[in-house]
Design an enzyme around this catalytic site. Structure first.
Site, PDB file in Angstrom:
ATOM      1  N   ASP A 325      64.964  -0.157  -2.641  1.00  0.00           N
ATOM      2  CA  ASP A 325      63.378  -0.118  -2.636  1.00  0.00           C
ATOM      3  C   ASP A 325      62.805  -1.348  -2.391  1.00  0.00           C
ATOM      4  OD1 ASP A 325      60.871   1.322  -2.832  1.00  0.00           O
ATOM      5  OD2 ASP A 325      61.696   2.408  -4.614  1.00  0.00           O
ATOM      6  N   GLU A 526      52.544   4.838  -7.806  1.00  0.00           N
ATOM      7  CA  GLU A 526      53.329   4.192  -8.698  1.00  0.00           C
ATOM      8  C   GLU A 526      53.085   2.931  -9.419  1.00  0.00           C
ATOM      9  OE1 GLU A 526      56.801   2.049  -6.122  1.00  0.00           O
ATOM     10  OE2 GLU A 526      55.940   3.587  -5.048  1.00  0.00           O
TER      11      GLU A 526
END
Length: 851
Positions: A325, A526
């Site tokens: 990620d 997020e």
């Protein structure tokens, strides 16, 4: 938080397991020795290995140089590379992060996306510089439709789809997403998210289908089939894209719902609760898995050989590739964004490396292989996995992006058939929590008032990951073909001969028969969406005031709640005759009217089908999940009324609460993102502009977002010294904000910042309030903080604080603040800022005091 979890956390704290990233304790080392793979299943993928493909992989791998191999493992971002970089280095893949667009233009057309895909592809197969003809692939976060592209069909976020509990519908949604993605020339989608969310305070709760792994497992298979197709039929054909099951593993179970935090579940629980989406997705043939930001018992998953290699690859038999990620490798102990052999050795196959860190990472990884820090066999394994997926996807044989089946067929972006599927999803996702006296469904022949700031706001109803990363700074005009919730009601009411008024603040010219109030959370993604508790609009109950205002006038109230999680809304429930959890419905808001309104024939058009896939909390701090030993939510998992059923929810729910938080923390102005109700402006002389993108500039000043801990959680301003310039945070709704509590608590205004160079000119931190006298400056105060800045360590993140009394003594009235923070200078200046907040009882220790 339930009793069992309190006991667990206490035990973990005493044994040293309550941690994030740190040196391993003796307890953790002992825990590591207890790792077992026997609880993990062997997955029989629907996509078996093919000898022809395996032979091609071996043959191509044998012809590659070390530099070519490592380049396949590097995934930069479109803002940081050019086609010439692709031609020179031959990256195996690249991505566009949330809020990244071709030409850095939010309103890029589908053709702009195709043009970039084509230029990168042609550069990748051009062997004139790097000697490689291996096609690259483009990955994108299409998490509720092709959500980065203007005009795309946007589906409800996963939390709403979980409430629908319809795997067949989910597969259709994924197939539509694949079609719209391929229309822009993109090969690869970073979906599905298969987190099983156990703490709704997590800012990514809405990306999860459920708190229970049952739905997650079924949905994972459906999404993978919809994106990739079915093995032996249309698997990765010309109308399909590569899927990514993410984030491996445990992201939905961190302590306190902390994004990128620590999951301290046992390995058995990690499998039983958090791995079921991988069982479903990998069985369906998912070709890639994304590693998770979180830690497991203090060790970052990006660096966990046990999880990435021993479990996922060796035991479960996954033969695709593992992608990291967003600079997640840089969070591993001993690593940086530019260097991380630990991640490769743990089993990471592709570094996702945005920013300009890609080049040193590539060079360092090559050097680490040459030095023996990374075995060549590990590199060969990683590249073999990448090539295997590329051969399976037909990337060596398919036409270039501009010539593929759907490329350029812009009529497919937001096609009516796609929108109809999205409308079905909206209808099935709605959950009816309360319906006193069966007030719903409403007749379209009534006089209806539509109120609330989400009634006619497609951006708000769509949530995060909508055009921009956080889903902010969008307007209805950014959604051509889409519809607001009001649009749907207006169309049906006008057709039936009723009356409808749209009034955000609830005012009206003619008293309505009923009010539909649409309100809820502002968009977030997020990190930025994490919360300390689940109280809705704590300290600023403007939506509750609107509900009560209407009720006081004898008007029945139907509430439509927009949110990315269940929330403690007892007061709002009490003030509503009916209450609908609409989650984040996406671009097709008009479909809500199909359920809440009767047809012209006075019959139900569509009944409610949605049922809670998350338990609804009874208290602001209750963390409650299905099958807990002590299970006492306000509304249980699976709850959802249908028309005609008796509404059992009381209208006298408790509205007071006691929180167990640190009360010394005061008003937040900026904390990884601009906090409500503020907005951020750049100014230079008399010129002023609201920040709406990751990079902006005015004469004499530049602004851009940067990464401090997570993606774009800070910003940097550079002043050239040409004139007076700076940044300003101002009340976004035009109202005065009451910050008198900060003065009462003897607070300090604290800025977490990093300065690059010595400060040679005055730098002013200002605050102001709105009044007629303010035009003369009597309600404005400025403090020169240049001395405090110069005392702060250079090139390090530090806190600089100012006693709020410095502003009060100059005439600022804290009960009517409009600008809580303004930083300006007429000189050259370079500052990075990650947080601005008030700290209770901080005046005595502030760097700048005014006693």
């Amino acid at each position: 938080m339930n009793i069992s979890k309190n006991i667990l956390l206490a035990a973990m704290t005493m044994t040293g397991l309550f941690a994030c990233t740190h040196d391993a304790t003796d307890t953790e080392l002992a825990h590591a020795k207890e790792h077992k793979t026997d609880i993990w299943p062997v997955i029989v993928s629907e996509v078996p290995q093919d000898k022809v493909i395996e032979d091609k992989v071996k043959q191509l791998l044998a012809s590659m140089t070390l530099a070519q191999k490592v380049a396949q493992m590097i995934q930069p971002e479109i803002r940081d590379i050019t086609p010439e970089d692709m031609r020179k280095y031959g990256f195996g893949s690249y991505l566009n992060g949330g809020g990244a667009f071709p030409n850095n233009n939010k309103h890029s057309t589908p053709q702009d996306w195709i043009d970039l895909a084509e230029s990168m592809y042609q550069a990748s197969i051009d062997d004139s510089v790097d000697g490689s003809t291996i096609p690259t692939m483009w990955g994108t976060d299409a998490v509720h439709g092709h959500n980065n592209v203007i005009g795309a069909t946007l589906f409800p976020h996963n939390i709403g789809l979980g409430a629908a509990n319809n795997p067949d519908l989910i597969e259709k949604i994924a197939k539509v997403t694949a079609t719209e993605v391929m229309t822009t020339g993109i090969d690869w989608v970073f979906a599905p998210t298969v987190a099983t969310v156990r703490d709704d305070r997590w800012g990514r709760t809405y990306e999860g289908y459920s708190e229970d792994p049952e739905i997650v497992k079924r949905y994972a298979a459906s999404i993978v089939h919809g994106l990739q197709g079915h093995a032996g039929k249309d698997f990765l054909g010309n109308d399909r894209v590569i899927s990514t099951v993410k984030h491996f593993i445990g992201d939905g179970g961190t302590v306190a719902g902390d994004d990128q935090g620590d999951n301290i579940e046992s390995e058995q629980a990690l499998f039983d609760i958090h791995a079921q989406g991988y069982v479903g997705g990998l069985t369906a043939g998912a070709q890639s898995v994304m590693a998770s930001f979180n830690s497991w018992h203090g060790k970052k998953v990006h660096g966990s050989k046990h999880l990435l290699n021993d479990v996922l690859k060796d035991k479960m038999g996954f033969d695709g590739f593992v992608v990291g990620d967003w600079n997640g490798h840089g969070q591993i102990e001993g690593c940086s964004n530019e260097s991380c052999p630990q991640a490769v050795n743990a089993g990471l196959d592709i570094f996702m490396v945005p920013t300009d860190a890609w080049k040193p990472l590539l060079e360092n990884t090559i050097a680490q292989v040459q030095a023996g820090d990374i075995a060549m066999s590990r590199i060969d394994d990683a590249v073999s996995r990448i090539l295997r997926v590329k051969f399976r996807a037909g990337l060596f044989d398919k036409p270039s992006p501009a010539k593929r089946q759907f490329s350029g067929k812009t009529e497919l972006i937001g096609h009516q058939e796609h929108r109809e599927i999205a409308q079905q999803a909206v209808r099935e996702s709605l959950v009816l929590l309360k319906n006193n006296d069966n007030i719903l469904p409403l007749s379209p022949k009534l006089n209806i008032l539509m109120a609330g700031d989400a009634a006619h706001n497609i951006g708000k109803q769509s949530g995060g990951w909508t055009i921009t990363w956080q889903g902010t700074n969008n307007e209805n005009t950014d959604f051509p073909g889409g519809s607001s919730i009001y649009d749907g009601f207006a169309a049906q009411v006008n057709l039936a001969g009723g009356k409808i008024q749209l009034s955000e603040d609830g005012s009206f010219s003619e008293k309505p028969d009923v009010a539909i109030v649409v309100f809820g959370e502002e968009p977030y993604a997020e990190g930025h969406g994490d919360r300390a508790n689940l109280v809705y609009q704590r300290g600023n109950k403007s939506d509750l005031a609107l509900l009560k205002q209407l009720k006081a006038q004898g008007i029945p109230v139907v509430s439509v709640f927009i949110s990315g999680r269940p929330m403690w809304v007892n007061a709002e429930l009490n003030a509503s005759d009916a209450f609908v959890a609409a989650w984040l419905p996406g671009s097709e808001g008009k479909a809500i009217a199909d359920v809440l309104l009767k047809g012209i024939n006075d019959k139900v058009q569509h009944d409610f089908k949605g049922q809670l896939s998350f338990s609804w909390p009874k208290t602001p701090e209750q963390i409650v999940n299905r099958f807990d030993a002590v299970y006492d939510p306000l509304l249980p998992y699976g709850f959802g009324l249908k028309y005609g059923e008796i509404s059992t929810l009381s209208s006298d729910l408790p509205e007071t609460y006691q929180l167990t938080e640190d009360l010394s923390v005061g008003t937040q102005v900026f904390n990884a993102k601009v906090q409500q109700p503020w907005k951020m402006n750049l100014f230079s002389g008399d010129e002023q502009r609201t920040i709406t993108s990751s990079t902006q500039a005015l004469t004499g000043i530049k602004y851009r977002t940067i990464d401090k801990v997570i993606q774009e959680d800070a910003f940097k301003i550079t002043l050239m010294g040409d004139n007076n310039a700076g940044i300003q945070f101002i009340s976004g709704n035009g109202f005065r904000e009451d910050l008198s509590a900060e003065q009462e608590k003897n607070a300090a205004l604290v800025v977490k910042l990093k300065r690059e160079d010595p400060i040679k000119s005055p730098v002013y931190l200002s605050m102001s309030c709105e009044s007629e006298a303010d035009k003369l400056g009597s309600c404005r105060a400025a403090v020169n903080i240049s001395e405090a800045l110069n005392k702060a360590a250079q090139s390090q993140w530090v806190d600089v604080s100012v006693d709020v009394n410095c502003f009060a003594k100059q005439g600022v009235s804290f009960d009517k603040i409009v600008v809580p923070f303004e930083l300006s200078s007429a000189g050259a200046l370079s500052l990075s800022i990650s947080q601005i907040h008030f700290q209770g009882e901080g005046s005595e220790t502030a760097d700048v005091q005014c006693k």
